[in-house]
Design a protein around this motif. Structure first.
Motif, PDB file in Angstrom:
ATOM      1  N   HIS A 104     -51.805 -53.815  15.639  1.00 21.10           N
ATOM      2  CA  HIS A 104     -52.131 -53.865  17.060  1.00 21.10           C
ATOM      3  C   HIS A 104     -53.501 -54.535  17.253  1.00 21.10           C
ATOM      4  N   TYR A 105     -53.843 -54.785  18.503  1.00 24.49           N
ATOM      5  CA  TYR A 105     -55.127 -55.389  18.838  1.00 24.49           C
ATOM      6  C   TYR A 105     -55.969 -54.395  19.621  1.00 24.49           C
ATOM      7  N   ASP A 106     -57.257 -54.315  19.291  1.00 23.84           N
ATOM      8  CA  ASP A 106     -58.218 -53.489  20.009  1.00 23.84           C
ATOM      9  C   ASP A 106     -59.132 -54.388  20.823  1.00 23.84           C
ATOM     10  N   VAL A 107     -59.327 -54.046  22.092  1.00 25.68           N
ATOM     11  CA  VAL A 107     -60.220 -54.809  22.960  1.00 25.68           C
ATOM     12  C   VAL A 107     -61.652 -54.686  22.446  1.00 25.68           C
ATOM     13  N   GLN A 122     -62.139 -69.393  27.385  1.00 31.44           N
ATOM     14  CA  GLN A 122     -63.314 -69.435  28.247  1.00 31.44           C
ATOM     15  C   GLN A 122     -64.128 -68.168  28.030  1.00 31.44           C
ATOM     16  N   GLN A 123     -65.391 -68.240  28.350  1.00 31.93           N
ATOM     17  CA  GLN A 123     -66.315 -67.135  28.098  1.00 31.93           C
ATOM     18  C   GLN A 123     -65.908 -65.859  28.828  1.00 31.93           C
ATOM     19  N   ASP A 124     -65.199 -65.972  29.963  1.00 29.53           N
ATOM     20  CA  ASP A 124     -64.829 -64.764  30.711  1.00 29.53           C
ATOM     21  C   ASP A 124     -63.495 -64.165  30.260  1.00 29.53           C
ATOM     22  N   PHE A 125     -62.870 -64.705  29.224  1.00 27.59           N
ATOM     23  CA  PHE A 125     -61.631 -64.156  28.696  1.00 27.59           C
ATOM     24  C   PHE A 125     -61.901 -62.802  28.034  1.00 27.59           C
ATOM     25  N   GLN A 126     -60.845 -61.977  27.953  1.00 30.95           N
ATOM     26  CA  GLN A 126     -60.940 -60.690  27.275  1.00 30.95           C
ATOM     27  C   GLN A 126     -60.658 -60.892  25.790  1.00 30.95           C
ATOM     28  N   LEU A 127     -61.551 -60.423  24.942  1.00 24.61           N
ATOM     29  CA  LEU A 127     -61.447 -60.584  23.494  1.00 24.61           C
ATOM     30  C   LEU A 127     -60.855 -59.327  22.869  1.00 24.61           C
ATOM     31  N   SER A 128     -59.949 -59.520  21.915  1.00 21.66           N
ATOM     32  CA  SER A 128     -59.387 -58.410  21.151  1.00 21.66           C
ATOM     33  C   SER A 128     -59.357 -58.792  19.683  1.00 21.66           C
ATOM     34  N   GLU A 170     -64.455 -61.472   6.957  1.00 21.40           N
ATOM     35  CA  GLU A 170     -63.815 -62.730   6.581  1.00 21.40           C
ATOM     36  C   GLU A 170     -62.316 -62.633   6.850  1.00 21.40           C
ATOM     37  N   GLY A 171     -61.768 -63.653   7.521  1.00 27.06           N
ATOM     38  CA  GLY A 171     -60.336 -63.739   7.765  1.00 27.06           C
ATOM     39  C   GLY A 171     -59.824 -62.922   8.938  1.00 27.06           C
ATOM     40  N   GLU A 172     -60.705 -62.246   9.659  1.00 28.56           N
ATOM     41  CA  GLU A 172     -60.273 -61.425  10.782  1.00 28.56           C
ATOM     42  C   GLU A 172     -59.651 -62.289  11.874  1.00 28.56           C
ATOM     43  N   GLU A 173     -58.720 -61.707  12.620  1.00 26.44           N
ATOM     44  CA  GLU A 173     -58.001 -62.430  13.662  1.00 26.44           C
ATOM     45  C   GLU A 173     -58.350 -61.860  15.033  1.00 26.44           C
ATOM     46  N   PHE A 174     -58.752 -62.755  15.938  1.00 28.43           N
ATOM     47  CA  PHE A 174     -59.076 -62.383  17.312  1.00 28.43           C
ATOM     48  C   PHE A 174     -58.170 -63.153  18.260  1.00 28.43           C
ATOM     49  N   ILE A 175     -57.908 -62.559  19.422  1.00 25.65           N
ATOM     50  CA  ILE A 175     -57.266 -63.295  20.501  1.00 25.65           C
ATOM     51  C   ILE A 175     -58.137 -63.121  21.737  1.00 25.65           C
ATOM     52  N   ALA A 176     -58.139 -64.128  22.582  1.00 30.11           N
ATOM     53  CA  ALA A 176     -58.879 -64.080  23.837  1.00 30.11           C
ATOM     54  C   ALA A 176     -57.942 -64.586  24.925  1.00 30.11           C
ATOM     55  N   VAL A 177     -57.776 -63.769  25.964  1.00 27.77           N
ATOM     56  CA  VAL A 177     -56.856 -64.113  27.040  1.00 27.77           C
ATOM     57  C   VAL A 177     -57.538 -63.943  28.381  1.00 27.77           C
ATOM     58  N   ALA A 178     -57.052 -64.717  29.341  1.00 30.15           N
ATOM     59  CA  ALA A 178     -57.572 -64.605  30.701  1.00 30.15           C
ATOM     60  C   ALA A 178     -57.241 -63.230  31.247  1.00 30.15           C
ATOM     61  N   THR A 179     -58.187 -62.621  31.926  1.00 32.36           N
ATOM     62  CA  THR A 179     -57.934 -61.302  32.525  1.00 32.36           C
ATOM     63  C   THR A 179     -57.209 -61.487  33.838  1.00 32.36           C
ATOM     64  N   ASP A 180     -56.395 -60.522  34.195  1.00 34.59           N
ATOM     65  CA  ASP A 180     -55.642 -60.563  35.437  1.00 34.59           C
ATOM     66  C   ASP A 180     -56.498 -59.940  36.534  1.00 34.59           C
ATOM     67  N   GLU A 181     -56.987 -60.775  37.414  1.00 36.30           N
ATOM     68  CA  GLU A 181     -57.866 -60.307  38.486  1.00 36.30           C
ATOM     69  C   GLU A 181     -57.131 -59.439  39.501  1.00 36.30           C
ATOM     70  N   ASN A 182     -55.792 -59.459  39.518  1.00 34.78           N
ATOM     71  CA  ASN A 182     -55.024 -58.737  40.513  1.00 34.78           C
ATOM     72  C   ASN A 182     -54.547 -57.363  40.054  1.00 34.78           C
ATOM     73  N   SER A 183     -54.946 -56.926  38.868  1.00 32.53           N
ATOM     74  CA  SER A 183     -54.445 -55.636  38.406  1.00 32.53           C
ATOM     75  C   SER A 183     -55.251 -54.495  38.949  1.00 32.53           C
ATOM     76  N   ARG A 237     -72.903 -60.702  10.554  1.00 32.15           N
ATOM     77  CA  ARG A 237     -71.874 -59.676  10.331  1.00 32.15           C
ATOM     78  C   ARG A 237     -71.672 -58.784  11.544  1.00 32.15           C
ATOM     79  N   ARG A 238     -72.723 -58.581  12.326  1.00 30.62           N
ATOM     80  CA  ARG A 238     -72.625 -57.718  13.501  1.00 30.62           C
ATOM     81  C   ARG A 238     -72.856 -58.562  14.734  1.00 30.62           C
ATOM     82  N   MET A 239     -71.810 -58.638  15.563  1.00 34.08           N
ATOM     83  CA  MET A 239     -71.871 -59.494  16.744  1.00 34.08           C
ATOM     84  C   MET A 239     -71.221 -58.794  17.928  1.00 34.08           C
ATOM     85  N   THR A 240     -71.647 -59.186  19.131  1.00 31.57           N
ATOM     86  CA  THR A 240     -71.012 -58.671  20.346  1.00 31.57           C
ATOM     87  C   THR A 240     -69.798 -59.533  20.673  1.00 31.57           C
ATOM     88  N   GLY A 241     -68.939 -59.000  21.542  1.00 33.47           N
ATOM     89  CA  GLY A 241     -67.800 -59.778  22.008  1.00 33.47           C
ATOM     90  C   GLY A 241     -68.243 -61.089  22.642  1.00 33.47           C
TER      91      GLY A 241
END
Length: 92
Positions: free
Chosen positions: A65-68, A53-59, A79-92, A34-38
């Motif tokens: 809305h989505y919280d990082v 990939q493991q280095d993606f940003q999880l929200s 149960e049923g929670e929705e996550f998204i993981a996207v590549a981070t922009d190294e140039n920001s 029930r309790r996990m890290t990103g």
């Protein structure tokens, strides 16, 4: 000694193991705590074949809305929670 399958296993209190199904990038992922890290959530998703990939940003989706979720941040998953993981922009 009887052989115990994972399905028949119990925790230290005699309860069946936790199995929480969430989605990560639209793919179903089964979490076992029930309790996990990103990092733990992403690792479970990668292990189960989700497209990230493991280095993606999880929200995590919270309402409209989505919280990082930080790599070391511990959250309570549901149960049923929705996550998204996207590549981070190294140039920001």
């Amino acid at each position: 000694m009887p052989i115990t399958s994972e399905r028949d296993a119990t925790d230290q209190h005699g309860r069946p193991p936790t199995r929480i199904t969430v989605t990560v990038n639209g793919d179903p992922v089964i979490l076992t705590d029930r309790r996990m890290t990103g990092t733990q959530i992403k690792a479970a998703a990668v292990e189960q074949g989700a497209d990230l990939q493991q280095d993606f940003q999880l929200s995590v989706k919270r309402g409209h809305h989505y919280d990082v979720v930080g790599n070391d941040e511990v959250i309570t998953v549901h149960e049923g929670e929705e996550f998204i993981a996207v590549a981070t922009d190294e140039n920001s």
